[in-house]
Scaffold this active site. Structure first.
Site, PDB file in Angstrom:
ATOM      1  N   ILE A 165       7.695  -2.351   2.649  1.00 31.70           N
ATOM      2  CA  ILE A 165       6.854  -3.535   2.441  1.00 31.70           C
ATOM      3  C   ILE A 165       7.382  -4.730   3.235  1.00 31.70           C
ATOM      4  O   ILE A 165       8.479  -5.238   2.975  1.00 31.70           O
ATOM      5  CB  ILE A 165       6.759  -3.884   0.941  1.00 31.70           C
ATOM      6  CG1 ILE A 165       6.297  -2.654   0.139  1.00 31.70           C
ATOM      7  CG2 ILE A 165       5.821  -5.073   0.733  1.00 31.70           C
ATOM      8  CD1 ILE A 165       4.999  -2.024   0.620  1.00 31.70           C
ATOM      9  N   GLU A 200      -6.068  -6.202  10.684  1.00 27.58           N
ATOM     10  CA  GLU A 200      -4.641  -5.866  10.665  1.00 27.58           C
ATOM     11  C   GLU A 200      -4.251  -5.088  11.921  1.00 27.58           C
ATOM     12  O   GLU A 200      -3.232  -5.385  12.568  1.00 27.58           O
ATOM     13  CB  GLU A 200      -4.303  -5.041   9.422  1.00 27.58           C
ATOM     14  CG  GLU A 200      -2.853  -4.608   9.354  1.00 27.58           C
ATOM     15  CD  GLU A 200      -2.486  -3.876   8.066  1.00 27.58           C
ATOM     16  OE1 GLU A 200      -1.351  -3.382   7.972  1.00 27.58           O
ATOM     17  OE2 GLU A 200      -3.341  -3.811   7.161  1.00 27.58           O
ATOM     18  N   ARG A 215      18.961  -8.158  40.912  1.00 28.44           N
ATOM     19  CA  ARG A 215      20.017  -7.137  40.816  1.00 28.44           C
ATOM     20  C   ARG A 215      20.059  -6.340  42.114  1.00 28.44           C
ATOM     21  O   ARG A 215      19.039  -5.805  42.562  1.00 28.44           O
ATOM     22  CB  ARG A 215      19.727  -6.207  39.627  1.00 28.44           C
ATOM     23  CG  ARG A 215      20.667  -5.020  39.511  1.00 28.44           C
ATOM     24  CD  ARG A 215      22.018  -5.419  38.950  1.00 28.44           C
ATOM     25  NE  ARG A 215      22.770  -4.260  38.511  1.00 28.44           N
ATOM     26  CZ  ARG A 215      23.656  -3.598  39.257  1.00 28.44           C
ATOM     27  NH1 ARG A 215      23.904  -3.997  40.505  1.00 28.44           N
ATOM     28  NH2 ARG A 215      24.304  -2.555  38.765  1.00 28.44           N
ATOM     29  N   GLN A 259      11.484   2.200  46.347  1.00 32.17           N
ATOM     30  CA  GLN A 259      10.113   2.638  46.072  1.00 32.17           C
ATOM     31  C   GLN A 259       9.898   3.008  44.611  1.00 32.17           C
ATOM     32  O   GLN A 259       8.862   2.667  44.029  1.00 32.17           O
ATOM     33  CB  GLN A 259       9.749   3.823  46.972  1.00 32.17           C
ATOM     34  CG  GLN A 259       8.271   4.201  46.873  1.00 32.17           C
ATOM     35  CD  GLN A 259       7.928   5.405  47.728  1.00 32.17           C
ATOM     36  OE1 GLN A 259       8.383   6.513  47.446  1.00 32.17           O
ATOM     37  NE2 GLN A 259       7.138   5.197  48.777  1.00 32.17           N
ATOM     38  N   GLY A 295      -1.288   2.117  10.049  1.00 34.37           N
ATOM     39  CA  GLY A 295      -1.974   3.364  10.361  1.00 34.37           C
ATOM     40  C   GLY A 295      -1.364   3.964  11.609  1.00 34.37           C
ATOM     41  O   GLY A 295      -1.330   3.317  12.657  1.00 34.37           O
ATOM     42  N   HIS A 331      16.872  -1.616  33.974  1.00 32.28           N
ATOM     43  CA  HIS A 331      18.004  -2.515  33.755  1.00 32.28           C
ATOM     44  C   HIS A 331      19.345  -1.788  33.896  1.00 32.28           C
ATOM     45  O   HIS A 331      20.403  -2.434  33.873  1.00 32.28           O
ATOM     46  CB  HIS A 331      17.927  -3.150  32.358  1.00 32.28           C
ATOM     47  CG  HIS A 331      17.061  -4.376  32.289  1.00 32.28           C
ATOM     48  ND1 HIS A 331      15.691  -4.321  32.269  1.00 32.28           N
ATOM     49  CD2 HIS A 331      17.395  -5.691  32.222  1.00 32.28           C
ATOM     50  CE1 HIS A 331      15.207  -5.551  32.182  1.00 32.28           C
ATOM     51  NE2 HIS A 331      16.211  -6.404  32.157  1.00 32.28           N
ATOM     52  N   GLY A 389       1.466   7.581   2.672  1.00 36.36           N
ATOM     53  CA  GLY A 389       1.355   6.604   3.742  1.00 36.36           C
ATOM     54  C   GLY A 389      -0.091   6.269   4.017  1.00 36.36           C
ATOM     55  O   GLY A 389      -0.696   5.428   3.359  1.00 36.36           O
ATOM     56  N   MET A 410       0.825  -1.198   0.000  1.00 36.76           N
ATOM     57  CA  MET A 410       0.000   0.000   0.000  1.00 36.76           C
ATOM     58  C   MET A 410       0.862   1.252   0.000  1.00 36.76           C
ATOM     59  O   MET A 410       0.694   2.142  -0.824  1.00 36.76           O
ATOM     60  CB  MET A 410      -0.932   0.004   1.224  1.00 36.76           C
ATOM     61  CG  MET A 410      -1.990  -1.085   1.235  1.00 36.76           C
ATOM     62  SD  MET A 410      -3.065  -0.953   2.690  1.00 36.76           S
ATOM     63  CE  MET A 410      -2.411  -2.261   3.712  1.00 36.76           C
ATOM     64  N   THR A 411       1.799   1.339   0.943  1.00 37.88           N
ATOM     65  CA  THR A 411       2.585   2.551   1.171  1.00 37.88           C
ATOM     66  C   THR A 411       3.507   2.865   0.002  1.00 37.88           C
ATOM     67  O   THR A 411       4.141   1.972  -0.565  1.00 37.88           O
ATOM     68  CB  THR A 411       3.411   2.407   2.456  1.00 37.88           C
ATOM     69  OG1 THR A 411       2.533   2.109   3.541  1.00 37.88           O
ATOM     70  CG2 THR A 411       4.165   3.687   2.757  1.00 37.88           C
TER      71      THR A 411
END
Length: 381
Positions: free
Chosen positions: A157, A244, A270, A281, A366, A340, A131, A125-126
């Site tokens: 694509i 989609e 950790r 906290q 979209g 992390h 877009g 499509m794009t």
């Protein structure tokens, strides 16, 4: 949380798929990322086990099962890695166009080879300058005797390099008013004269997923490859975008759950200043927020999937889910990487890959801005 739309058979299927992926996908995923490609052999193995297009009728090689099985497949593929998105696109985005709008001859010619992995699909499509504004695509397909002559370019694509069959949105009537009535869908096969691949695009994330430019230069396509009726392509696209976008929402929710669980485990082990960082906290508040967003997202998503399976029109809710769940996942990726610490920035930790991969979810299928525009329109604004 037990999914509303899944029964015991679905969970048996999930266990079988997960066992397959533990053998055929998890051990090789980092290699695929480095090679920037998922091997075709993985597609055929998926097909051999019945994990491609299981909702198709048995006469085409499917199992004629409900869409809950597709949800299970999308969830388990996302747990491996977001780069497997091309398989979900094949199963639940491209193939349904052929199944819904194809002629009997088209279905017999293509559907059985979709279920085996012999044919990999894509949808185009794009374009470089277009877009979300699909009514203004520039690719043309002009009928010349028994063939359409296609000229134009497509970009971003998914499955662009490996695809054997591409559904291409094009203008069969460039002068149509309103413009969307000039859009049609053509099925263009790999060996079509005038069809070539451009660059394999170098993306920030989704490294193992092949994304490419497609080029059509006086490409000759038999008129028998018109999908559905001429001039109705835009309507077909609108009808299928609900599923989609739901697939994208499912992937985002699962990615969020994976990142949360990985981070929860990390902060418990950790240590800093003599105690696990999960005892601080700030860490507790961040994880509490994530846990809440995940539970609320999953509850909304599961109800939405159940309604979609029932055949309800849930375009507004799907638009809500697509933008909200992808936004949740993107925010969570940032927080999880931060928790992390320096290790979150290292490639050997999966959170680094997840952080890269999730960014595009708010853009494709979209943009989230388009989702909000749809919601606003549908609530009467």
């Amino acid at each position: 949380m037990k999914h509303l739309y899944l029964a015991d058979d679905h969970e048996i299927f999930r266990k079988s798929l997960r066992k397959f992926l533990e053998k055929e996908a998890y051990p090789y995923y980092e290699k695929w990322e480095e090679e920037r490609m998922i091997p075709r052999s993985f597609w055929t193995k998926m097909g051999e086990q019945g994990f491609l297009c299981p909702d198709l009728d048995e006469e085409y090689g499917g199992s004629n099962v409900d869409w809950g099985y597709a949800v299970v497949i999308n969830e388990e593929l996302e747990r491996v890695g977001s780069g497997l998105v091309g398989l979900g696109l094949h199963n639940d985005i491209v193939v349904p166009y052929i199944n819904s709008y194809g002629t009997k001859e088209q279905k017999q010619r293509w559907l059985p080879r979709f279920t085996t992995g012999e044919l990999i699909t894509a949808i185009a499509m794009t374009e470089p300058g277009t877009g979300s504004d699909l009514a203004n695509i520039k690719t043309t397909a002009i009928l010349d005797g028994d063939h359409y002559i296609v000229n134009g370019q497509k970009t971003f694509i998914t499955n662009g390099i490996q695809s054997d069959l591409v559904i291409v949105a094009c203008k069969t009537n460039p002068n149509a008013e309103p413009k969307h009535k000039g859009v049609s869908l053509l099925v263009i096969e790999r060996d079509s004269p005038g069809f070539s691949r451009g660059r394999k695009l170098n993306k920030v994330g989704l490294h193992c997923q092949d994304t490419a430019e497609l080029i059509f230069e006086d490409c000759r396509v038999p008129k028998e490859n018109l999908l559905g009726e001429e001039g109705k392509g835009f309507l077909y696209l609108m009808e299928k975008l609900q599923q989609e976008r739901l697939v994208v929402a499912i992937a985002a929710q699962v990615a969020a759950e994976v990142m949360y669980n990985q981070t929860l485990d990390y902060v418990k082990s950790r240590e800093a200043f003599g105690k696990p960082i999960g005892k601080f906290q700030n860490t507790q508040f961040k994880l509490a927020e994530m846990a809440t967003d995940i539970e609320m997202g999953r509850a909304f998503l599961d109800q939405l999937i159940a309604e979609h399976i029932e055949g309800k029109d849930v375009v507004t809710k799907v638009s809500m889910a697509k933008w909200k769940l992808t936004e949740n996942a993107r925010n969570m990726a940032t927080d999880c990487m931060q928790l992390h610490g320096g290790y979150g920035y290292m490639e050997e930790y999966e959170i680094a890959r997840r952080f890269r991969d999730i960014q595009v979810a708010s853009i494709y299928a979209g943009t989230n801005e388009i989702m909000k525009t749809i919601i606003a329109k549908n609530i009467g604004l």
